[in-house]
Design a protein around this motif. Structure first.
Motif, short mmCIF file in Angstrom:
data_model
loop_
_atom_site.label_atom_id
_atom_site.label_comp_id
_atom_site.label_asym_id
_atom_site.label_seq_id
_atom_site.Cartn_x
_atom_site.Cartn_y
_atom_site.Cartn_z
N ASN A 438 0.81 -1.22 0.00
CA ASN A 438 0.00 0.00 0.00
C ASN A 438 0.84 1.26 0.00
O ASN A 438 0.44 2.29 -0.50
N SER A 439 2.03 1.15 0.57
CA SER A 439 2.81 2.37 0.76
C SER A 439 3.79 2.59 -0.39
O SER A 439 4.27 1.64 -1.02
N VAL A 440 4.09 3.87 -0.63
CA VAL A 440 5.11 4.23 -1.60
C VAL A 440 6.45 3.83 -1.01
O VAL A 440 6.69 4.03 0.18
N PRO A 441 7.35 3.22 -1.79
CA PRO A 441 8.63 2.80 -1.21
C PRO A 441 9.41 4.00 -0.67
O PRO A 441 9.44 5.06 -1.31
N LEU A 442 10.00 3.82 0.50
CA LEU A 442 10.81 4.90 1.08
C LEU A 442 12.21 4.85 0.49
O LEU A 442 12.69 3.78 0.09
N LEU A 443 12.85 6.01 0.47
CA LEU A 443 14.23 6.05 -0.03
C LEU A 443 15.17 5.50 1.03
O LEU A 443 15.04 5.84 2.20
N GLU A 444 16.13 4.71 0.60
CA GLU A 444 17.19 4.30 1.52
C GLU A 444 18.52 4.76 0.90
O GLU A 444 19.11 4.04 0.09
N PRO A 445 18.93 5.97 1.27
CA PRO A 445 20.14 6.49 0.61
C PRO A 445 21.41 5.88 1.17
O PRO A 445 22.03 6.42 2.07
N LEU A 446 21.79 4.75 0.62
CA LEU A 446 23.07 4.13 0.99
C LEU A 446 24.09 4.65 -0.02
O LEU A 446 23.96 5.76 -0.50
N ILE A 447 25.07 3.84 -0.40
CA ILE A 447 25.98 4.25 -1.45
C ILE A 447 25.14 4.45 -2.71
O ILE A 447 25.36 5.33 -3.52
N THR A 448 24.16 3.56 -2.86
CA THR A 448 23.18 3.71 -3.93
C THR A 448 21.82 4.03 -3.32
O THR A 448 21.60 3.77 -2.13
N LEU A 449 20.92 4.56 -4.15
CA LEU A 449 19.61 5.00 -3.65
C LEU A 449 18.59 3.88 -3.77
O LEU A 449 17.83 3.79 -4.73
N ARG A 450 18.60 3.01 -2.76
CA ARG A 450 17.71 1.84 -2.84
C ARG A 450 16.32 2.16 -2.31
O ARG A 450 16.18 3.02 -1.45
N PRO A 451 15.31 1.43 -2.82
CA PRO A 451 14.00 1.52 -2.17
C PRO A 451 14.06 0.66 -0.90
O PRO A 451 14.43 -0.51 -0.97
N GLN A 452 13.71 1.27 0.23
CA GLN A 452 13.86 0.55 1.49
C GLN A 452 13.03 -0.73 1.53
O GLN A 452 11.84 -0.70 1.24
N GLY A 453 13.67 -1.82 1.85
CA GLY A 453 12.96 -3.11 1.96
C GLY A 453 12.59 -3.72 0.61
O GLY A 453 11.86 -4.71 0.57
N GLY A 454 13.01 -3.14 -0.48
CA GLY A 454 12.65 -3.68 -1.81
C GLY A 454 11.24 -3.23 -2.19
O GLY A 454 10.57 -2.55 -1.41
N ILE A 455 10.79 -3.57 -3.40
CA ILE A 455 9.42 -3.19 -3.80
C ILE A 455 8.66 -4.47 -4.15
O ILE A 455 9.11 -5.24 -5.02
N LYS A 456 7.56 -4.66 -3.46
CA LYS A 456 6.75 -5.86 -3.74
C LYS A 456 5.73 -5.51 -4.82
O LYS A 456 4.99 -4.54 -4.70
N MET A 457 5.67 -6.34 -5.87
CA MET A 457 4.74 -6.05 -6.97
C MET A 457 3.98 -7.30 -7.39
O MET A 457 4.51 -8.42 -7.29
N ASN A 458 2.75 -7.07 -7.86
CA ASN A 458 1.99 -8.18 -8.46
C ASN A 458 2.48 -8.36 -9.88
O ASN A 458 2.64 -7.39 -10.62
N ILE A 459 2.70 -9.61 -10.25
CA ILE A 459 3.17 -9.87 -11.61
C ILE A 459 1.98 -10.38 -12.44
O ILE A 459 1.34 -11.37 -12.08
N LEU A 460 1.67 -9.67 -13.51
CA LEU A 460 0.47 -9.95 -14.29
C LEU A 460 0.80 -10.09 -15.76
O LEU A 460 1.83 -9.56 -16.23
N LYS A 461 -0.09 -10.72 -16.49
CA LYS A 461 0.12 -10.87 -17.93
C LYS A 461 0.01 -9.49 -18.58
O LYS A 461 -0.87 -8.69 -18.24
N SER A 462 0.92 -9.24 -19.51
CA SER A 462 0.91 -7.94 -20.20
C SER A 462 -0.38 -7.76 -20.99
O SER A 462 -0.82 -8.68 -21.66
N ASN A 463 -1.00 -6.55 -20.88
CA ASN A 463 -2.18 -6.29 -21.74
C ASN A 463 -1.65 -5.89 -23.09
O ASN A 463 -1.25 -4.76 -23.26
N LYS A 464 -1.60 -6.87 -24.02
CA LYS A 464 -0.96 -6.54 -25.31
C LYS A 464 -1.86 -5.67 -26.17
O LYS A 464 -3.04 -5.71 -26.04
#
Ligand code: HEM
Length: 464
Positions: A438-464
């Motif tokens: 539900n939440s927008v990923p938070l920034l985790e500014p390490l050496i690189t700008l990671r999304p904190q905790g990763g981003i969980k996404m639903n994987i769906l068939k492409s609407n071609k």
């Protein structure tokens, strides 16, 4: 090095230069805690109060933050010879060693000359097949595993594909059995390095604190893998034409000496890490941005239909995948994976009329420059059209520098752009993603700008 004349001009200027606006902090901790807690917030707040350049102190260092593109241009390009990398890169040396990203001076110049041909256009052209093969491998894995439904951590998946590409394309090795191990090692090192940069007191690595022990154990595993790559290439009779063989075969023009195993390890480690972590992060943010901007995703899908119509993209298709490139560029604007670039002046210097004292760590915050309202309209809005050929021409120099600039410009910039275009074009023809959190990923500014905790996404068939 500065020439004698330019040195004289600068020293005359330094006499009349203004001191940098200063953000004062507590007498002992100075601004250490604020910087440690929320470095981007700290710069943003003080940018409003003091303008586009100011200094502050943390316990162990003097820092100067800037969000002014002209100053960035001056430091990275116009007067680059007066600058070495900032303190943070010394910390990176504990795991990257003295490779291309962290080395300096003539040694760096020689190593860059050796590695550069591996990134020439003809070489990159040959690598596109590997890039799409890796993307297709991932697509196939998803089809088997999720059958167009399920939840994935997109950051891990993008890490897998970019790691596979760098390993296969530049070093001719397959690392699919070691993904988990590499991912852990990179994540531990990224956290460890940022924590060490921000610390007032840095405990020597030999002292067995839990963090040191974890870092040492992960880097030992990584070293073993890299030395394994070098050894197996030495024992192979097949000829290769990749970056690894270039590095292993290179000889010093005068002495005829080859690189030591340690130097090879440092260069390989650097490219391995710099070459996959950044692109993986960019691609993760890209899928997040598309999920929030369905009209852009639709436009992208239409382009893929027109240009590719279901086929795998190739090198020849790249110039036609214009909108795909614009989407990648806009993602790198909003979420530059290397979100800060740092330098230290070797001699006092003057920028914008301000004195930059020798040795101060100047931190150029691309994340904020890329969203600076003086240079970008609706800066926080995702709008790939900004990078259309007509509009891109008016983008101010160094208000956009996701790959750095000047002689230390990212060696892999074209590699990364091609890779991102090809991976997106391959995947989006099969799948699309919506947010599974539900939440927008938070920034985790390490050496690189990671999304904190990763981003969980639903994987769906492409609407071609
Ligand atoms: C989206 C992807 C990438 C981003 C945003 C990125 C960003 C950057 C930036 C900002 C720098 C300059 C650092 C500085 O000036 O201190 C840099 C340097 C470097 N990058 Fe990248 N990079 C990316 C992909 C790659 C790839 C794919 C490779 C290799 C395959 C790579 C290898 C390097 C190396 C070796 C350096 C040091 C170059 C030198 O100083 O000679 N990067 N990168």
């Amino acid at each position: 090095m500065l020439t004698e004349n330019s040195s004289k001009t600068i020293s005359a200027k330094t006499k009349t230069a203004k001191p940098l606006p200063k953000v004062s902090g507590g007498w002992f901790m100075k601004n250490s805690l604020d910087v440690k807690k929320d470095i981007i917030g700290f710069v943003e707040k003080n940018q409003k109060l003091h303008g586009d350049i100011f200094r502050t102190e943390v316990i162990s260092h003097s820092l100067c933050f800037t969000t002014n593109p002209d100053y960035v241009k001056y430091i990275l390009q116009e007067n680059n010879r007066n600058y070495i990398k900032s303190f943070g890169y010394e910390v990176l040396k504990i795991f990257l060693g003295n490779g291309l990203l962290t080395s300096e001076g003539d040694f760096w110049r020689q190593q860059r000359r050796l590695a550069q041909p591996a990134f020439h256009r003809e070489k990159l052209e040959a690598l596109t097949k590997q890039m799409t093969a890796s993307a297709e491998k991932l697509v196939q894995k998803w089809k088997n595993k999720y059958n167009y439904g399920g939840v994935i951590t997109i950051t891990d998946e993008m890490n897998e594909v970019t790691l596979d590409i760098v390993a296969e394309a530049l070093f001719g090795v397959n690392v699919s059995g070691k993904l988990e191990e590499i991912r852990n090692a990179v994540s531990v090192s990224n956290h460890f390095a940022m924590d060490r940069i921000k610390r007032a007191v840095r405990i020597p690595l030999w002292f067995p604190t839990p963090a040191n022990r974890q870092f040492n154990s992960e880097s030992k595993k990584f070293d073993k893998m890299i030395y394994g790559i070098i050894d197996s290439r030495r024992n192979e009779s097949d000829k290769h034409n990749d970056l690894l063989s270039m590095l292993m075969g290179a000889q010093d023009e005068e002495t005829g000496e080859r690189m030591s195993d340690l130097q090879l390890r440092d260069e390989i480690m650097t490219i391995f890490i710099a070459g996959h972590e950044t692109t993986a992060i960019a691609l993760s943010w890209l899928w997040f941005l598309l999920s929030q901007n369905p009209e852009a995703e639709e436009k992208l899908r239409n382009e893929l239909k027109t240009v590719l119509n279901g086929k795998t993209p190739s090198f020849e298709d790249l110039p036609k995948l214009k909108y795909t490139k614009m989407v990648v560029e806009e993602t790198l604007r909003l979420y530059p994976p290397a979100w800060i670039v740092g330098r230290r002046p070797l001699e006092d210097d003057v920028v914008g009329g301000y004195l930059l004292p020798k040795g101060i760590n100047v931190l150029m915050v691309s994340y904020l420059i890329h969203r600076h309202p003086d240079y970008w309209e609706n800066p926080n809005k995702f709008e790939p059209e900004r990078f259309s050929p007509e509009r891109a021409a008016s983008i101010k120099k160094y208000s956009y520098f996701p790959f750095g600039g000047g002689p230390r410009l990212c060696i892999g910039n074209n590699f990364a752009m091609m890779e991102a275009q090809l991976v997106v074009a391959t995947i989006l023809q099969h799948f699309h993603f919506t947010m599974a959190q539900n939440s927008v990923p938070l920034l985790e500014p390490l050496i690189t700008l990671r999304p904190q905790g990763g981003i969980k996404m639903n994987i769906l068939k492409s609407n071609k």
